[in-house]
Design a protein around this motif. Structure first.
Motif: not given
Length: 152
Positions: A112-113, A119-122, A151-152
């Motif tokens: 992801t980075l 990245l997140s957690v909810q 985008k990469q």
């Protein structure tokens, strides 16, 4: 393309659902314009596989199903979330060099980075959680016929 597109699928928490989740997301992204043979599509498939695997393996039978949400906002941001009903949030497990597991969340975070996302957690209202990844979506206008890529 619309300002916001969103789809979801709920699957049983069993190993066969990991590949079903991966196929579902790949099909949706293909419909939205992401070339299926692109590096971006490969990256998203791997992330979805890891998220779904975590939802199946680490809920210890407390989540009979998991849900995959896919959102595209204004052709700018792709969000994918995997929701399960287990209250424990993901964490890196100790993994010996020889082990094949314990690195899923690390892989997800790194990929992801690397793509410029996060990245997140909810927490959910029901006491579970959704693990979200958000990636930039670089989409040229559809009138010029160019491919859509993350985008990469």
């Amino acid at each position: 393309m619309a300002d916001h597109q969103e789809v979801s699928v709920t699957l049983p928490s069993e190993p066969a659902s990991v590949s079903a989740a991966r196929r579902y997301v790949a099909e949706i992204l293909g419909e939205w314009g992401m070339p299926p043979d692109s590096d971006a599509a490969d990256t998203v498939r791997l992330i979805v596989s890891e998220l779904a695997t975590n939802a199946v393996q680490h809920t210890f039978g407390q989540s009979p199903t998991f849900t995959v949400d896919v959102q595209l906002d204004r052709d700018e941001r792709l969000r994918i979330g995997v929701t399960d009903s287990h209250p424990r949030w993901p964490k890196r497990l100790p993994a010996a060099v020889q082990q094949d597991n314990g690195r899923g969340i690390v892989i997800i975070r790194c990929l992801t980075l690397e793509c410029g996302g996060r990245l997140s957690v909810q927490p959910t209202q029901e006491g579970g959680k959704t693990v979200w990844i958000a990636l930039p979506w670089n989409a040229p206008s559809s009138s010029n016929g160019q491919a859509v890529t993350v985008k990469q």
